[in-house]
Motif scaffolding. Structure first.
Motif, PDB file in Angstrom:
ATOM      1  N   GLU A 271       0.830  -1.206   0.000  1.00 44.99           N
ATOM      2  CA  GLU A 271       0.000   0.000   0.000  1.00 44.99           C
ATOM      3  C   GLU A 271       0.867   1.258   0.000  1.00 44.99           C
ATOM      4  OE1 GLU A 271      -3.826   0.257   0.583  1.00 44.99           O
ATOM      5  OE2 GLU A 271      -3.303  -1.435  -0.690  1.00 44.99           O
ATOM      6  N   THR A 272       1.865   1.242   0.874  1.00 49.33           N
ATOM      7  CA  THR A 272       2.708   2.425   0.996  1.00 49.33           C
ATOM      8  C   THR A 272       3.699   2.548  -0.154  1.00 49.33           C
ATOM      9  OG1 THR A 272       4.120   1.099   2.424  1.00 49.33           O
ATOM     10  CG2 THR A 272       2.569   2.589   3.509  1.00 49.33           C
ATOM     11  N   LYS A 273       3.968   1.434  -0.816  1.00 51.75           N
ATOM     12  CA  LYS A 273       4.935   1.466  -1.932  1.00 51.75           C
ATOM     13  C   LYS A 273       4.250   1.818  -3.244  1.00 51.75           C
ATOM     14  CE  LYS A 273       8.032  -0.809   0.732  1.00 51.75           C
ATOM     15  NZ  LYS A 273       9.282  -0.250   1.195  1.00 51.75           N
ATOM     16  N   GLY A 274       2.934   1.913  -3.200  1.00 52.25           N
ATOM     17  CA  GLY A 274       2.197   2.263  -4.421  1.00 52.25           C
ATOM     18  C   GLY A 274       2.117   1.129  -5.419  1.00 52.25           C
ATOM     19  N   ILE A 275       2.227  -0.107  -4.932  1.00 47.65           N
ATOM     20  CA  ILE A 275       2.121  -1.254  -5.849  1.00 47.65           C
ATOM     21  C   ILE A 275       0.660  -1.699  -5.912  1.00 47.65           C
ATOM     22  CG2 ILE A 275       2.870  -3.623  -6.304  1.00 47.65           C
ATOM     23  CD1 ILE A 275       5.426  -3.000  -4.718  1.00 47.65           C
ATOM     24  N   GLU A 276       0.136  -1.714  -7.122  1.00 48.10           N
ATOM     25  CA  GLU A 276      -1.260  -2.127  -7.324  1.00 48.10           C
ATOM     26  C   GLU A 276      -1.309  -3.633  -7.500  1.00 48.10           C
ATOM     27  OE1 GLU A 276      -4.103  -0.052  -7.895  1.00 48.10           O
ATOM     28  OE2 GLU A 276      -2.865   1.580  -7.129  1.00 48.10           O
ATOM     29  N   VAL A 302       1.820  -4.636  -9.508  1.00 54.58           N
ATOM     30  CA  VAL A 302       2.475  -3.880 -10.579  1.00 54.58           C
ATOM     31  C   VAL A 302       2.613  -2.420 -10.173  1.00 54.58           C
ATOM     32  CG1 VAL A 302       0.310  -3.435 -11.832  1.00 54.58           C
ATOM     33  CG2 VAL A 302       2.451  -3.442 -13.076  1.00 54.58           C
ATOM     34  N   LYS A 303       3.743  -1.875 -10.545  1.00 54.58           N
ATOM     35  CA  LYS A 303       3.970  -0.438 -10.337  1.00 54.58           C
ATOM     36  C   LYS A 303       4.749   0.040 -11.550  1.00 54.58           C
ATOM     37  CE  LYS A 303       6.032   2.904  -7.216  1.00 54.58           C
ATOM     38  NZ  LYS A 303       6.964   3.104  -6.104  1.00 54.58           N
ATOM     39  N   GLY A 304       4.149   0.928 -12.283  1.00 54.46           N
ATOM     40  CA  GLY A 304       4.778   1.366 -13.527  1.00 54.46           C
ATOM     41  C   GLY A 304       4.904   0.183 -14.468  1.00 54.46           C
ATOM     42  N   GLU A 305       6.122  -0.099 -14.877  1.00 50.62           N
ATOM     43  CA  GLU A 305       6.315  -1.216 -15.802  1.00 50.62           C
ATOM     44  C   GLU A 305       6.834  -2.453 -15.085  1.00 50.62           C
ATOM     45  OE1 GLU A 305       8.793   0.238 -18.912  1.00 50.62           O
ATOM     46  OE2 GLU A 305       7.169   1.404 -19.814  1.00 50.62           O
ATOM     47  N   LYS A 306       7.017  -2.334 -13.791  1.00 50.55           N
ATOM     48  CA  LYS A 306       7.583  -3.457 -13.041  1.00 50.55           C
ATOM     49  C   LYS A 306       6.500  -4.302 -12.379  1.00 50.55           C
ATOM     50  CE  LYS A 306      12.255  -2.059 -11.916  1.00 50.55           C
ATOM     51  NZ  LYS A 306      12.361  -0.731 -12.514  1.00 50.55           N
ATOM     52  N   TYR A 307       6.753  -5.590 -12.406  1.00 51.95           N
ATOM     53  CA  TYR A 307       5.833  -6.527 -11.765  1.00 51.95           C
ATOM     54  C   TYR A 307       6.501  -7.109 -10.516  1.00 51.95           C
ATOM     55  CZ  TYR A 307       2.515  -6.399 -15.569  1.00 51.95           C
ATOM     56  OH  TYR A 307       1.576  -5.986 -16.461  1.00 51.95           O
TER      57      TYR A 307
END
Lengths: 314, 190
Positions: A271-276, A302-307
């Motif tokens: 949640e805090t890292k912004g990973i969906e 996923v966050k940006g292009e990273k999984y």
């Protein structure tokens, strides 16, 4: 008139539904297909599958009442006949018979003790299966070039474990990285050809040790399982659920994103890292008895292009 | 719940009027509540307003309330706030969105040719629906509540429960008809 109050009636109903008990609301959000299977198993049991060691339902007890009386009568008659034979042919014969009978009984007793005791549809001696640790490897988590970079980018959970700790000693297989419980790792996406010939970006995961005897049942909550490879043979699944034997490589589609709401946030540290969250994969072991035991979840984010991926035990 | 802090700890913090209770509650249930709000009110700002009001209501209502199920408690607050907002915004005209479709579906549960019993207690209706739902399987409960409480789309519902869309539709159709008969049997006419 009808139209005027139709709206009111619907809204009253909707309001009433909004005030349903809180436990009912929360349970409905958390209900999963695993509970559905458990519910179905329970229903089957209720409908008639009598399990050893469990009491029979009242109705069935009554149904067997006469059979029990007849059986008891026959047994008594057989005993009487035996006594008469023994009396006629002498004590030796009777002793031989009873000795043999007692041996048979003993064998039966021993056999009964050795036989797996079944309770609630599961084998009690399946503790070996329960003790099995699931190992998951991500295909192409880190290749040689990206290794150091990926190490730095690894995100750890709230524990104090560092990313360096999380990456060492776990290169159990060539080109694969073991994903330890609770430790988030960066996953790499590969493009594969689907059965239909289209290019699909997938995450490849290997479940369990090769040569192991366990069968894993996987349920991908959001996107489909493209294929399962076992012993070098690839089968196309293209469904949300699939089975794979130990060592099986499974490809998960990454094109769809989660829209469902989870009452329980599966990876709070994200949640805090912004990973969906992109997908949650429920993992269970299919035991010899056919019963499925949920052992954990693999969550893909996923966050940006990273999984990212993390395994969470149940 | 797999979050570090347990619900009863959050409730305890709120009871002690510790603002940390709100922080933890937001951290744990932000996404859950915002998903519920966004399904009902399409506008992002309105959804945000509903969520903020939810935290405020929770703060104001705990104490005296001590919810046994915090997730369900918050879901009820945010859902009802979003519903009120939706009703205000769409008082004159309904659109073909999830809310209006759900309302349209629920008309199956209404009785014909009778006046709405205005004096009927809302609580009686809720209790009747809850009692009826408790007699249903967990799966049926999940389908009904996800559709009419969480306002999930049929497609989303079907995927979440690993069913075909038509199966979900027919389960809901049967349930609405059954609910109508059940409510009438209880003397509740809508």
């Amino acid at each position: 008139m009808r139209k005027d109050r139709e709206k009111t009636g619907e809204e009253i109903l909707l309001d009433a539904i909004g005030n349903l008990p809180e436990d009912m609301i929360a349970k409905a959000a958390e209900y999963s297909v695993f509970q559905k299977e458990a519910e179905e198993q329970g229903k089957r049991k209720e409908e008639g599958d009598i399990v050893f060691g469990e009491e029979e339902p009242e109705g069935r007890k009554a149904g067997h009442k006469y059979r029990k009386i007849v059986c008891r009568g026959l047994a008594a008659a057989a005993c009487l006949a035996l006594v008469m034979i023994a009396g006629n042919k002498g004590g030796e014969l009777f002793r031989q018979y009873t000795d043999r009978h007692s041996i048979v009984s003993e064998k039966k007793e021993v056999g009964h003790q050795n036989a797996p005791r079944v309770s609630g549809g599961s084998l009690e001696n399946s503790s070996k299966e329960k003790e099995q640790e699931l190992k998951i490897w991500a295909e192409a988590v880190e290749d040689g070039k990206d290794k150091s970079k990926t190490k730095k980018e690894s995100i750890n959970n709230s524990s104090s474990q560092t990313s360096e700790e999380s990456t060492d000693d776990n290169t159990a297989k060539e080109g694969k990285k073991e994903l330890k419980e609770g430790v988030t790792k960066i996953l790499q996406i590969e493009e594969v050809d689907s059965k239909e010939g289209e290019k699909v970006p997938v995450i490849k995961l290997t479940f369990g040790d090769e040569g192991g005897k366990l069968t894993y049942s996987l349920y991908s909550q959001v996107s489909k399982i493209i294929s399962v490879t076992e012993g070098g043979v690839t089968k196309y699944v293209n469904l949300q659920d699939a089975d794979c034997k130990s060592g099986g490589i499974v490809e998960f589609d990454t094109r769809r994103f989660a829209e469902v709401s989870w009452a329980a946030i599966p990876v709070p540290e994200w949640e805090t890292k912004g990973i969906e969250i992109q997908n949650i994969i429920n993992i269970s072991i299919r035991q010899e008895s056919g019963r499925e035991q949920e052992i954990g979840k693999f969550v893909i984010g996923v966050k940006g292009e990273k999984y990212y991926g993390v395994f969470k035990k149940s | 719940m797999q979050n570090g802090i347990q619900d009863d700890e959050i409730v305890q913090l709120l009871w002690e009027r510790e603002e940390e209770g709100i922080v933890q509650m937001q951290k744990k249930y932000q996404r859950y509540c915002s998903t519920i709000a966004r399904r009902i009110v399409a506008n992002e700002e309105d959804a945000e307003e509903c969520i903020n009001d939810t935290w405020l209501r929770a703060w104001n209502s705990i104490p005296p309330h001590q919810p046994e199920n915090l997730a369900g408690y918050l879901a009820k607050i945010v859902r009802n706030l979003a519903l009120s907002m939706y009703t205000k915004q769409h008082r004159k005209k309904r659109r073909g969105d999830i809310m209006s479709v759900a309302l349209e579906e629920l008309s199956d549960c209404l009785s014909d040719g009778r006046e709405v019993s205005e004096e009927m207690e809302k609580k009686d209706l809720t209790d009747a629906i809850a009692a009826w739902l408790r007699g249903k399987s967990r799966e049926q409960q999940a389908v009904f509540i996800r559709r009419y409480f969480y306002m999930m789309e049929i497609r989303e519902l079907a995927e979440g429960l690993c069913m075909k869309e038509n199966t979900v539709k027919s389960i809901l159709f049967r349930m609405r008809k059954e609910l109508k008969i059940y409510l009438e049997g209880e003397g509740i006419y809508l």
